[in-house]
Design a protein around this motif. Structure first.
Motif, PDB file in Angstrom:
ATOM      1  N   GLY A  43      51.799  49.437  50.055  1.00  0.00           N
ATOM      2  CA  GLY A  43      52.547  49.231  48.821  1.00  0.00           C
ATOM      3  C   GLY A  43      52.898  47.805  48.484  1.00  0.00           C
ATOM      4  N   LYS A  44      52.509  46.838  49.322  1.00  0.00           N
ATOM      5  CA  LYS A  44      52.814  45.441  49.049  1.00  0.00           C
ATOM      6  C   LYS A  44      51.785  44.858  48.072  1.00  0.00           C
ATOM      7  N   PRO A  45      52.176  43.843  47.281  1.00  0.00           N
ATOM      8  CA  PRO A  45      51.183  43.163  46.450  1.00  0.00           C
ATOM      9  C   PRO A  45      50.037  42.640  47.312  1.00  0.00           C
ATOM     10  N   ASP A  46      48.818  42.811  46.832  1.00  0.00           N
ATOM     11  CA  ASP A  46      47.623  42.460  47.602  1.00  0.00           C
ATOM     12  C   ASP A  46      47.107  41.094  47.154  1.00  0.00           C
ATOM     13  N   PHE A  47      47.258  40.096  48.031  1.00  0.00           N
ATOM     14  CA  PHE A  47      46.825  38.729  47.728  1.00  0.00           C
ATOM     15  C   PHE A  47      45.375  38.475  48.133  1.00  0.00           C
ATOM     16  N   THR A  48      44.695  39.469  48.624  1.00  0.00           N
ATOM     17  CA  THR A  48      43.323  39.298  49.078  1.00  0.00           C
ATOM     18  C   THR A  48      42.451  38.726  47.959  1.00  0.00           C
ATOM     19  N   GLY A  49      41.678  37.697  48.288  1.00  0.00           N
ATOM     20  CA  GLY A  49      40.798  37.096  47.289  1.00  0.00           C
ATOM     21  C   GLY A  49      40.603  35.621  47.549  1.00  0.00           C
ATOM     22  N   ILE A  50      39.874  34.960  46.666  1.00  0.00           N
ATOM     23  CA  ILE A  50      39.622  33.522  46.743  1.00  0.00           C
ATOM     24  C   ILE A  50      40.384  32.854  45.611  1.00  0.00           C
ATOM     25  N   TRP A  51      41.189  31.842  45.959  1.00  0.00           N
ATOM     26  CA  TRP A  51      42.146  31.230  45.039  1.00  0.00           C
ATOM     27  C   TRP A  51      41.960  29.713  44.992  1.00  0.00           C
ATOM     28  N   ARG A  52      42.543  29.123  43.944  1.00  0.00           N
ATOM     29  CA  ARG A  52      42.462  27.671  43.797  1.00  0.00           C
ATOM     30  C   ARG A  52      43.454  27.218  42.723  1.00  0.00           C
ATOM     31  N   PHE A 123      40.351  28.507  48.610  1.00  0.00           N
ATOM     32  CA  PHE A 123      40.703  29.103  49.898  1.00  0.00           C
ATOM     33  C   PHE A 123      40.745  30.612  49.737  1.00  0.00           C
ATOM     34  N   GLN A 124      40.574  31.306  50.836  1.00  0.00           N
ATOM     35  CA  GLN A 124      40.479  32.764  50.812  1.00  0.00           C
ATOM     36  C   GLN A 124      41.611  33.376  51.621  1.00  0.00           C
ATOM     37  N   ILE A 125      42.196  34.449  51.083  1.00  0.00           N
ATOM     38  CA  ILE A 125      43.288  35.149  51.758  1.00  0.00           C
ATOM     39  C   ILE A 125      42.799  36.528  52.205  1.00  0.00           C
ATOM     40  N   PHE A 126      43.082  36.849  53.475  1.00  0.00           N
ATOM     41  CA  PHE A 126      42.894  38.191  54.021  1.00  0.00           C
ATOM     42  C   PHE A 126      44.282  38.706  54.401  1.00  0.00           C
ATOM     43  N   GLN A 127      44.562  39.958  54.094  1.00  0.00           N
ATOM     44  CA  GLN A 127      45.919  40.472  54.258  1.00  0.00           C
ATOM     45  C   GLN A 127      45.933  41.767  55.054  1.00  0.00           C
ATOM     46  N   THR A 128      46.821  41.828  56.053  1.00  0.00           N
ATOM     47  CA  THR A 128      47.106  43.056  56.791  1.00  0.00           C
ATOM     48  C   THR A 128      48.618  43.265  56.757  1.00  0.00           C
ATOM     49  N   PRO A 129      49.124  44.407  57.204  1.00  0.00           N
ATOM     50  CA  PRO A 129      50.577  44.622  57.185  1.00  0.00           C
ATOM     51  C   PRO A 129      51.357  43.641  58.049  1.00  0.00           C
ATOM     52  N   THR A 130      50.717  42.983  59.011  1.00  0.00           N
ATOM     53  CA  THR A 130      51.447  42.115  59.925  1.00  0.00           C
ATOM     54  C   THR A 130      51.101  40.627  59.796  1.00  0.00           C
ATOM     55  N   LYS A 131      50.105  40.309  58.962  1.00  0.00           N
ATOM     56  CA  LYS A 131      49.687  38.898  58.912  1.00  0.00           C
ATOM     57  C   LYS A 131      48.827  38.628  57.680  1.00  0.00           C
ATOM     58  N   LYS A 237      36.745  34.304  39.832  1.00  0.00           N
ATOM     59  CA  LYS A 237      36.177  35.541  39.306  1.00  0.00           C
ATOM     60  C   LYS A 237      34.654  35.492  39.198  1.00  0.00           C
ATOM     61  N   GLU A 238      34.043  34.377  39.635  1.00  0.00           N
ATOM     62  CA  GLU A 238      32.601  34.253  39.483  1.00  0.00           C
ATOM     63  C   GLU A 238      31.866  35.285  40.338  1.00  0.00           C
ATOM     64  N   ARG A 239      30.690  35.676  39.883  1.00  0.00           N
ATOM     65  CA  ARG A 239      29.878  36.606  40.640  1.00  0.00           C
ATOM     66  C   ARG A 239      29.441  35.952  41.959  1.00  0.00           C
ATOM     67  N   ASN A 240      29.536  36.695  43.034  1.00  0.00           N
ATOM     68  CA  ASN A 240      29.123  36.237  44.368  1.00  0.00           C
ATOM     69  C   ASN A 240      29.899  35.006  44.830  1.00  0.00           C
ATOM     70  N   VAL A 241      31.132  34.835  44.362  1.00  0.00           N
ATOM     71  CA  VAL A 241      31.926  33.685  44.792  1.00  0.00           C
ATOM     72  C   VAL A 241      32.174  33.755  46.297  1.00  0.00           C
ATOM     73  N   GLN A 242      32.131  32.617  46.951  1.00  0.00           N
ATOM     74  CA  GLN A 242      32.384  32.547  48.383  1.00  0.00           C
ATOM     75  C   GLN A 242      32.789  31.132  48.754  1.00  0.00           C
ATOM     76  N   LEU A 243      33.421  30.996  49.896  1.00  0.00           N
ATOM     77  CA  LEU A 243      33.728  29.663  50.394  1.00  0.00           C
ATOM     78  C   LEU A 243      32.447  28.986  50.858  1.00  0.00           C
ATOM     79  N   LEU A 244      32.311  27.723  50.531  1.00  0.00           N
ATOM     80  CA  LEU A 244      31.180  26.946  51.002  1.00  0.00           C
ATOM     81  C   LEU A 244      31.661  26.037  52.125  1.00  0.00           C
ATOM     82  N   GLU A 245      31.204  24.823  52.187  1.00  0.00           N
ATOM     83  CA  GLU A 245      31.539  23.969  53.326  1.00  0.00           C
ATOM     84  C   GLU A 245      31.852  22.560  52.873  1.00  0.00           C
TER      85      GLU A 245
END
Length: 261
Positions: A43-52, A123-131, A237-245
């Protein structure tokens, strides 16, 4: 006026009023609702995604004009004032004069927090209930925000990224960050802190694609009072967006062994 005429007039007036009310309601933006944001299974807001960010705070967190290699920008400091102690203000000015070589970023150091949050890289966020885990394109930096209720470790520890402990206040994630070293700046303009830096970050998902990011800064060795920055994080929101290097060391000969003749 007969009864039939009065009834007809009432119907016409009611229809006109209904049209006006509907038209007026359509012109008023709907207020954001808690149900408008994506949520995790708990039930928490889901921050999962790639942001900038879409600002120039990495160059200067205050209002600034354009210079060579520096875009002009509106500051992210509330009130546009950083309350330096007199000696610290002199140090900030010295940092600015020597910024080309003195900036820790120029030495390929980790930018630290909060600077890493508004570097001009995604940067990319992954979210679990504890971290929450944050993976940054810039120098492959990683940040962990623990939300399992555990406290900061005892004693002061000199960490580049500090130690982050989060809690929920309604739909806002509040993060307490301590245990910094004094080797990072807030921007390329020389704004700095000591190892007594203490941050309180607030992350609020206002709709599926925007996070309001606020951070209160406290450092009794450098500033006369706490102060705050705020900005918006935008979802890619781009198609196939991913972190590069982006590996800073790869572009600087100082960090490479000389090529034998």
């Amino acid at each position: 006026m007969g009864l039939r005429s009065m009834v007809s007039m009432s119907i016409i007036v009611g229809a006109v009023l209904s049209f006006v009310l509907i038209r007026g309601a359509a012109q008023v933006p709907a207020s954001p609702r808690a149900t408008d944001v994506p949520r995790t299974q708990d039930g928490k807001p889901d921050f999962t995604g790639i942001w900038r960010v879409m600002n120039s705070a990495a160059w200067d967190i205050q209002d600034h004009q354009a210079r060579k290699g520096v875009p002009a920008g509106m500051g992210v400091v509330e009130g546009n004032e950083i309350p330096y102690q007199p000696a610290a203000l002199a140090k900030k000015r010295e940092n600015f004069q020597n910024r080309e070589t003195a900036d820790p970023e120029a030495k390929c150091y980790l930018p630290g927090v909060p600077r890493l949050m508004y570097m001009p890289f995604p940067f990319q966020i992954f979210q679990t209930p504890t971290k929450l885990t944050m993976l940054f394109e810039y120098v492959h930096a990683t940040r962990f925000i623990h939300t399992n209720g555990t406290p900061h470790p005892p004693g002061h520890i000199d960490w580049w990224m500090g130690d982050s402990r989060g809690r929920w206040e309604g739909d806002t994630l509040v993060v307490d960050v301590v245990d910094f070293n004094d080797q990072t700046w807030f921007d390329r303009a020389g704004n700095f802190h000591s190892d007594q830096l203490h941050l309180v970050e607030r992350y609020t998902l206002t709709d599926p694609d925007h996070i309001t990011y606020e951070v209160t800064v406290e450092d009794p060795q450098v500033f006369t009072r706490p102060w705050r920055m705020s900005m918006i994080l935008y979802r890619h929101k781009e198609r196939n967006v991913q972190l590069l290097e982006y590996e800073c060391y790869a572009f600087d000969n100082e960090f490479h062994a000389p090529v034998p003749n």
